[in-house]
Scaffold this motif. Structure first.
Motif, PDB file in Angstrom:
ATOM      1  N   GLN A  76       0.853  -1.188   0.000  1.00 49.45           N
ATOM      2  CA  GLN A  76       0.000   0.000   0.000  1.00 49.45           C
ATOM      3  C   GLN A  76       0.889   1.237   0.000  1.00 49.45           C
ATOM      4  OE1 GLN A  76      -2.546  -0.401   3.465  1.00 49.45           O
ATOM      5  NE2 GLN A  76      -4.258  -0.957   2.161  1.00 49.45           N
ATOM      6  N   ALA A  77       0.704   2.077  -1.020  1.00 51.11           N
ATOM      7  CA  ALA A  77       1.538   3.281  -1.121  1.00 51.11           C
ATOM      8  C   ALA A  77       1.211   4.277  -0.014  1.00 51.11           C
ATOM      9  CB  ALA A  77       1.338   3.931  -2.481  1.00 51.11           C
ATOM     10  N   SER A  78      -0.040   4.277   0.444  1.00 50.37           N
ATOM     11  CA  SER A  78      -0.409   5.183   1.536  1.00 50.37           C
ATOM     12  C   SER A  78      -1.285   4.435   2.524  1.00 50.37           C
ATOM     13  CB  SER A  78      -1.149   6.400   0.994  1.00 50.37           C
ATOM     14  OG  SER A  78      -2.341   5.986   0.385  1.00 50.37           O
ATOM     15  N   VAL A  79      -1.350   4.986   3.721  1.00 49.19           N
ATOM     16  CA  VAL A  79      -2.179   4.358   4.748  1.00 49.19           C
ATOM     17  C   VAL A  79      -3.642   4.564   4.383  1.00 49.19           C
ATOM     18  CG1 VAL A  79      -2.778   4.374   7.182  1.00 49.19           C
ATOM     19  CG2 VAL A  79      -0.432   4.739   6.476  1.00 49.19           C
ATOM     20  N   GLN A  80      -4.408   3.500   4.354  1.00 52.96           N
ATOM     21  CA  GLN A  80      -5.821   3.608   4.000  1.00 52.96           C
ATOM     22  C   GLN A  80      -6.669   3.255   5.219  1.00 52.96           C
ATOM     23  OE1 GLN A  80      -5.826   1.213   0.435  1.00 52.96           O
ATOM     24  NE2 GLN A  80      -4.293   2.533  -0.500  1.00 52.96           N
ATOM     25  N   GLU A  81      -7.394   2.150   5.143  1.00 51.56           N
ATOM     26  CA  GLU A  81      -8.234   1.798   6.294  1.00 51.56           C
ATOM     27  C   GLU A  81      -7.418   1.070   7.358  1.00 51.56           C
ATOM     28  OE1 GLU A  81     -11.511  -0.329   4.653  1.00 51.56           O
ATOM     29  OE2 GLU A  81     -12.477   1.512   4.001  1.00 51.56           O
ATOM     30  N   ILE A  82      -7.990   0.991   8.551  1.00 49.71           N
ATOM     31  CA  ILE A  82      -7.345   0.226   9.613  1.00 49.71           C
ATOM     32  C   ILE A  82      -7.295  -1.234   9.183  1.00 49.71           C
ATOM     33  CG2 ILE A  82      -7.588  -0.582  11.998  1.00 49.71           C
ATOM     34  CD1 ILE A  82      -8.953   2.056  12.629  1.00 49.71           C
TER      35      ILE A  82
ATOM     36  N   GLU B  43       2.683  10.760   6.727  1.00 49.13           N
ATOM     37  CA  GLU B  43       2.711   9.293   6.631  1.00 49.13           C
ATOM     38  C   GLU B  43       4.115   8.749   6.838  1.00 49.13           C
ATOM     39  OE1 GLU B  43       0.775   7.297   3.554  1.00 49.13           O
ATOM     40  OE2 GLU B  43      -1.162   8.218   3.961  1.00 49.13           O
ATOM     41  N   ARG B  68       1.045   1.811  12.418  1.00 45.16           N
ATOM     42  CA  ARG B  68       0.368   1.625  11.126  1.00 45.16           C
ATOM     43  C   ARG B  68      -0.724   0.554  11.209  1.00 45.16           C
ATOM     44  NH1 ARG B  68       2.908   1.993   5.140  1.00 45.16           N
ATOM     45  NH2 ARG B  68       0.993   1.546   4.080  1.00 45.16           N
ATOM     46  N   MET B  69      -0.575  -0.356  12.163  1.00 44.48           N
ATOM     47  CA  MET B  69      -1.556  -1.437  12.275  1.00 44.48           C
ATOM     48  C   MET B  69      -2.792  -1.025  13.061  1.00 44.48           C
ATOM     49  SD  MET B  69       0.139  -3.543  10.543  1.00 44.48           S
ATOM     50  CE  MET B  69      -0.465  -5.199  10.662  1.00 44.48           C
ATOM     51  N   THR B  71      -4.018   2.445  12.826  1.00 41.18           N
ATOM     52  CA  THR B  71      -4.524   3.743  12.391  1.00 41.18           C
ATOM     53  C   THR B  71      -4.802   3.720  10.894  1.00 41.18           C
ATOM     54  OG1 THR B  71      -4.206   6.127  12.690  1.00 41.18           O
ATOM     55  CG2 THR B  71      -2.300   4.874  11.919  1.00 41.18           C
ATOM     56  N   CYS B  72      -5.277   4.836  10.368  1.00 48.69           N
ATOM     57  CA  CYS B  72      -5.739   4.853   8.983  1.00 48.69           C
ATOM     58  C   CYS B  72      -5.548   6.248   8.386  1.00 48.69           C
ATOM     59  CB  CYS B  72      -7.208   4.448   8.924  1.00 48.69           C
ATOM     60  SG  CYS B  72      -8.233   5.538   9.897  1.00 48.69           S
ATOM     61  N   GLY B  73      -5.943   6.385   7.129  1.00 51.14           N
ATOM     62  CA  GLY B  73      -5.764   7.653   6.432  1.00 51.14           C
ATOM     63  C   GLY B  73      -6.938   8.598   6.622  1.00 51.14           C
ATOM     64  N   GLN B  75      -9.138   9.604   4.499  1.00 51.25           N
ATOM     65  CA  GLN B  75     -10.341   9.357   3.702  1.00 51.25           C
ATOM     66  C   GLN B  75     -11.395   8.561   4.469  1.00 51.25           C
ATOM     67  OE1 GLN B  75      -7.481   7.859   3.686  1.00 51.25           O
ATOM     68  NE2 GLN B  75      -7.341   6.148   2.268  1.00 51.25           N
ATOM     69  N   VAL B  76     -11.047   8.116   5.675  1.00 56.74           N
ATOM     70  CA  VAL B  76     -11.952   7.289   6.472  1.00 56.74           C
ATOM     71  C   VAL B  76     -12.887   8.185   7.303  1.00 56.74           C
ATOM     72  CG1 VAL B  76     -12.027   5.533   8.295  1.00 56.74           C
ATOM     73  CG2 VAL B  76     -10.253   5.446   6.555  1.00 56.74           C
TER      74      VAL B  76
END
Lengths: 138, 130
Positions: A76-82, B43, B68-69, B71-73, B75-76
């Motif tokens: 994943q290039a960027s952090v998306q969902e948990i 990020e 990282r495990m 949390t999220c971006g 867009q959520v």
């Protein structure tokens, strides 16, 4: 009240193209059941876009008795969902090994290869909970 | 009586690879900690950075747990940004102890930065029986 969930973390370092990294990780004896699993690239690669596959993972439990997890690891290039844990229900024998391998399948020239790190998270519990869903992996 | 609160804890990281201990107390007016969200300035600062957390003396995450495990971006949706605890984590003035360890991948210009830890405190469920 005490918490019963513990996350056992296995880190896999990949240092060359096509490398196959053996995994051998001893779980603490007080963990009774593994109820969740997730594996992600966590460090190293800096690619502009997502990649559906950078490697393959296989995990055996209870000192090679059961091959229960096969997974394709992406980037994943960027952090998306948990990250969402895959639900599993794997009874653990006391103090046994989690073994297996990770194989790099990223198709890049050796000169362009960047070493990277994969983290495998096993969500384990110190007590067997009868409500845990059945294992869905093969 | 409010049923929800986002309690913020700021942890300042001053240099690459720093490991910073922090402590706090949960708000006494709320019964349990429902979830956690971590906000980082970029990020890149998230890569390899870990969070260890104990609440009321109970281990929630060990020191090697990568942020990282959990949390999220951006867009959520707001309430979905939280990593929800499956267990009853007691709030009500519980002591929080933790450690933030920088992943060592950020450029020198990124420091110092604040890691903002948000705890979602609620009153909505009774304490389960032992």
């Amino acid at each position: 009240m005490t918490t019963k969930i513990r996350y056992s973390i296995i880190r896999v370092e990949v240092g060359s193209v096509g490398e196959i990294v053996e995994i051998s990780h001893k779980l603490p004896a007080h963990l009774k059941v593994c109820t969740g699993f997730i594996a992600r690239h966590t460090k190293g690669l800096e690619l502009p876009i997502d990649q559906p596959e950078i490697g393959l993972l296989a995990l055996e439990f209870n000192s090679r008795k059961q091959l229960l997890i096969n997974d394709v690891i992406g980037y994943q290039a960027s952090v998306q969902e948990i990250p969402d844990y895959q639900k599993v229900n794997i009874p653990l024998e006391s103090g046994q090994l989690v073994t297996g391998y990770f194989m790099d399948t990223e198709q890049v020239d050796a000169a362009l290869f960047q070493p990277y790190l994969i983290s495998i998270y096993l969500r384990c519990e110190m007590e067997v909970n009868t409500k845990v869903e059945k294992c869905t992996t093969t | 009586m409010k049923n929800h609160k986002f309690q913020q804890i700021r942890v300042q990281v001053k240099a690459s690879g720093d490991s910073v201990r922090f402590s706090a107390d949960t708000d006494k007016q709320f019964a349990r900690v429902r979830g956690i969200h971590i906000s980082m300035p970029s990020e890149q600062t998230l890569v390899g950075t870990t969070l260890g957390l104990k609440i009321n003396g109970q281990e929630v995450f060990d020191d090697a747990h990568e942020m990282r495990m959990i949390t999220c971006g951006n867009q959520v949706a707001p309430n979905n940004k939280f990593f929800l605890f499956e267990e009853f984590i007691e709030a009500g003035g519980s002591a929080i102890e933790g450690r933030v360890t920088d992943g060592g991948t950020s450029p020198a210009g990124a420091f110092p930065y604040d890691a903002k830890i948000y705890l979602w405190l609620v009153n909505d469920e009774p304490k389960p029986k032992e």
